[in-house]
Write a protein that holds these residues in place. Structure first.
Motif, PDB file in Angstrom:
ATOM      1  N   TYR A 151       0.863  -1.168   0.000  1.00 17.09           N
ATOM      2  CA  TYR A 151       0.000   0.000   0.000  1.00 17.09           C
ATOM      3  C   TYR A 151       0.905   1.225   0.000  1.00 17.09           C
ATOM      4  O   TYR A 151       2.091   1.133   0.328  1.00 17.09           O
ATOM      5  N   ARG A 152       0.354   2.361  -0.355  1.00 16.83           N
ATOM      6  CA  ARG A 152       1.166   3.571  -0.321  1.00 16.83           C
ATOM      7  C   ARG A 152       0.350   4.751   0.173  1.00 16.83           C
ATOM      8  O   ARG A 152      -0.874   4.773   0.039  1.00 16.83           O
ATOM      9  N   GLN A 153       1.060   5.712   0.730  1.00 15.46           N
ATOM     10  CA  GLN A 153       0.411   6.920   1.234  1.00 15.46           C
ATOM     11  C   GLN A 153       1.248   8.126   0.858  1.00 15.46           C
ATOM     12  O   GLN A 153       2.393   8.258   1.317  1.00 15.46           O
ATOM     13  N   ALA A 154       0.675   8.965   0.014  1.00 16.47           N
ATOM     14  CA  ALA A 154       1.330  10.200  -0.377  1.00 16.47           C
ATOM     15  C   ALA A 154       0.957  11.304   0.618  1.00 16.47           C
ATOM     16  O   ALA A 154      -0.072  11.206   1.299  1.00 16.47           O
ATOM     17  N   PRO A 155       1.759  12.345   0.698  1.00 18.64           N
ATOM     18  CA  PRO A 155       1.462  13.437   1.635  1.00 18.64           C
ATOM     19  C   PRO A 155       0.071  14.011   1.402  1.00 18.64           C
ATOM     20  O   PRO A 155      -0.293  14.332   0.271  1.00 18.64           O
ATOM     21  N   GLY A 156      -0.701  14.115   2.460  1.00 11.81           N
ATOM     22  CA  GLY A 156      -2.028  14.696   2.367  1.00 11.81           C
ATOM     23  C   GLY A 156      -3.084  13.794   1.774  1.00 11.81           C
ATOM     24  O   GLY A 156      -4.220  14.231   1.567  1.00 11.81           O
ATOM     25  N   LYS A 157      -2.727  12.537   1.505  1.00  7.69           N
ATOM     26  CA  LYS A 157      -3.682  11.613   0.899  1.00  7.69           C
ATOM     27  C   LYS A 157      -3.877  10.390   1.779  1.00  7.69           C
ATOM     28  O   LYS A 157      -3.062  10.107   2.653  1.00  7.69           O
ATOM     29  N   GLN A 158      -4.957   9.659   1.508  1.00  8.40           N
ATOM     30  CA  GLN A 158      -5.213   8.430   2.236  1.00  8.40           C
ATOM     31  C   GLN A 158      -4.321   7.304   1.723  1.00  8.40           C
ATOM     32  O   GLN A 158      -3.869   7.323   0.575  1.00  8.40           O
ATOM     33  N   ARG A 159      -4.102   6.334   2.596  1.00  8.95           N
ATOM     34  CA  ARG A 159      -3.353   5.158   2.179  1.00  8.95           C
ATOM     35  C   ARG A 159      -4.183   4.391   1.152  1.00  8.95           C
ATOM     36  O   ARG A 159      -5.396   4.226   1.315  1.00  8.95           O
TER      37      ARG A 159
ATOM     38  N   THR B 242       5.455   9.158  -5.837  1.00 14.57           N
ATOM     39  CA  THR B 242       6.130   9.513  -4.590  1.00 14.57           C
ATOM     40  C   THR B 242       5.195   9.289  -3.406  1.00 14.57           C
ATOM     41  O   THR B 242       4.076   9.806  -3.378  1.00 14.57           O
ATOM     42  N   ALA B 243       5.662   8.487  -2.452  1.00  6.58           N
ATOM     43  CA  ALA B 243       4.831   8.127  -1.305  1.00  6.58           C
ATOM     44  C   ALA B 243       5.661   7.270  -0.350  1.00  6.58           C
ATOM     45  O   ALA B 243       6.766   6.831  -0.694  1.00  6.58           O
ATOM     46  N   VAL B 244       5.107   7.042   0.819  1.00 10.12           N
ATOM     47  CA  VAL B 244       5.636   6.009   1.696  1.00 10.12           C
ATOM     48  C   VAL B 244       4.924   4.714   1.335  1.00 10.12           C
ATOM     49  O   VAL B 244       3.689   4.679   1.287  1.00 10.12           O
ATOM     50  N   TYR B 245       5.693   3.683   1.070  1.00  4.11           N
ATOM     51  CA  TYR B 245       5.142   2.391   0.673  1.00  4.11           C
ATOM     52  C   TYR B 245       5.189   1.449   1.884  1.00  4.11           C
ATOM     53  O   TYR B 245       6.243   1.274   2.503  1.00  4.11           O
ATOM     54  N   TYR B 246       4.038   0.863   2.167  1.00  2.00           N
ATOM     55  CA  TYR B 246       3.904  -0.015   3.320  1.00  2.00           C
ATOM     56  C   TYR B 246       3.615  -1.445   2.874  1.00  2.00           C
ATOM     57  O   TYR B 246       2.791  -1.680   1.984  1.00  2.00           O
ATOM     58  N   CYS B 247       4.243  -2.366   3.533  1.00  2.00           N
ATOM     59  CA  CYS B 247       3.962  -3.780   3.348  1.00  2.00           C
ATOM     60  C   CYS B 247       2.879  -4.189   4.352  1.00  2.00           C
ATOM     61  O   CYS B 247       2.875  -3.712   5.500  1.00  2.00           O
ATOM     62  N   LYS B 248       1.986  -5.057   3.916  1.00  2.67           N
ATOM     63  CA  LYS B 248       0.923  -5.538   4.783  1.00  2.67           C
ATOM     64  C   LYS B 248       0.770  -7.030   4.579  1.00  2.67           C
ATOM     65  O   LYS B 248       0.918  -7.539   3.463  1.00  2.67           O
ATOM     66  N   THR B 249       0.471  -7.732   5.652  1.00  2.00           N
ATOM     67  CA  THR B 249       0.198  -9.153   5.547  1.00  2.00           C
ATOM     68  C   THR B 249      -0.982  -9.508   6.428  1.00  2.00           C
ATOM     69  O   THR B 249      -1.187  -8.903   7.479  1.00  2.00           O
ATOM     70  N   TYR B 250      -1.781 -10.483   5.983  1.00  2.00           N
ATOM     71  CA  TYR B 250      -2.918 -10.900   6.784  1.00  2.00           C
ATOM     72  C   TYR B 250      -3.308 -12.315   6.388  1.00  2.00           C
ATOM     73  O   TYR B 250      -3.004 -12.776   5.288  1.00  2.00           O
ATOM     74  N   PRO B 251      -3.998 -13.019   7.302  1.00  2.00           N
ATOM     75  CA  PRO B 251      -4.327 -14.407   7.046  1.00  2.00           C
ATOM     76  C   PRO B 251      -5.490 -14.569   6.078  1.00  2.00           C
ATOM     77  O   PRO B 251      -6.180 -13.600   5.753  1.00  2.00           O
ATOM     78  N   ARG B 252      -5.735 -15.793   5.666  1.00  2.00           N
ATOM     79  CA  ARG B 252      -6.720 -16.071   4.626  1.00  2.00           C
ATOM     80  C   ARG B 252      -8.143 -15.902   5.118  1.00  2.00           C
ATOM     81  O   ARG B 252      -8.997 -15.362   4.406  1.00  2.00           O
ATOM     82  N   TYR B 253      -8.436 -16.363   6.314  1.00  2.00           N
ATOM     83  CA  TYR B 253      -9.816 -16.386   6.789  1.00  2.00           C
ATOM     84  C   TYR B 253     -10.067 -15.419   7.938  1.00  2.00           C
ATOM     85  O   TYR B 253     -10.783 -15.716   8.867  1.00  2.00           O
ATOM     86  N   GLY B 254      -9.480 -14.278   7.840  1.00  2.00           N
ATOM     87  CA  GLY B 254      -9.711 -13.260   8.870  1.00  2.00           C
ATOM     88  C   GLY B 254      -8.695 -13.376   9.979  1.00  2.00           C
ATOM     89  O   GLY B 254      -8.048 -14.397  10.153  1.00  2.00           O
TER      90      GLY B 254
ATOM     91  N   TRP C   8       1.427  -4.544   9.620  1.00  2.00           N
ATOM     92  CA  TRP C   8       1.999  -3.553   8.723  1.00  2.00           C
ATOM     93  C   TRP C   8       3.491  -3.402   8.976  1.00  2.00           C
ATOM     94  O   TRP C   8       3.950  -3.498  10.118  1.00  2.00           O
ATOM     95  N   GLY C   9       4.212  -3.123   7.911  1.00  2.00           N
ATOM     96  CA  GLY C   9       5.608  -2.760   8.059  1.00  2.00           C
ATOM     97  C   GLY C   9       5.735  -1.297   8.443  1.00  2.00           C
ATOM     98  O   GLY C   9       4.748  -0.571   8.542  1.00  2.00           O
ATOM     99  N   GLN C  10       6.970  -0.858   8.630  1.00  2.00           N
ATOM    100  CA  GLN C  10       7.209   0.500   9.094  1.00  2.00           C
ATOM    101  C   GLN C  10       7.143   1.519   7.961  1.00  2.00           C
ATOM    102  O   GLN C  10       7.071   2.724   8.211  1.00  2.00           O
TER     103      GLN C  10
END
Length: 117
Positions: free
Chosen positions: A37-45, A90-102, A107-109
């Motif tokens: 995922y990514r988040q640019a300044p002033g914007k939502q992830r 240009t943004a901060v890029y975040y890694c995310k992981t989650y399981p299959r069934y909830g 999140w990464g830093q």
């Protein structure tokens, strides 16, 4: 519990390429989905791309063709190859992981990607 360590961000000129990496450690069951995922300044992830343990991918429509997500299950690592980069990437890029069934998502830093001449 899952720990995510991202790397590969930096400064790149327009039209250039970068490859981000995110290594996960801890509960393997929690890493069925891995994504960026990514988040640019002033914007939502926002979603960039996700990939399942089986290799099924999902991309933000606007990024198809320029960005490619992949993973190495043996290393529990997900990658994001970014080509033809634009200043709008240009943004901060975040890694995310989650399981299959909830369950809990992790999140990464975040890693900064700056596209500028």
């Amino acid at each position: 519990q899952v720990q995510l360590v991202e790397s590969g961000g930096g400064l790149v000129q327009p039209g250039g390429s970068l490859r981000l990496s995110c290594a996960a450690s801890g509960s393997i069951a929690s890493t069925y989905f891995m994504g960026w995922y990514r988040q640019a300044p002033g914007k939502q992830r926002e979603l960039v791309a996700t990939i399942t343990r089986g290799g099924s991918t999902n991309y933000a429509d606007s990024l198809k063709g320029r960005f490619t997500i992949s993973r190495d299950n043996a290393k529990n690592t997900v990658y994001l190859q970014m080509n033809s980069l634009e200043p709008e990437d240009t943004a901060v890029y975040y890694c995310k992981t989650y399981p299959r069934y909830g369950g809990e998502a992790y999140w990464g830093q975040g890693t900064q990607v700056t596209v500028s001449s």
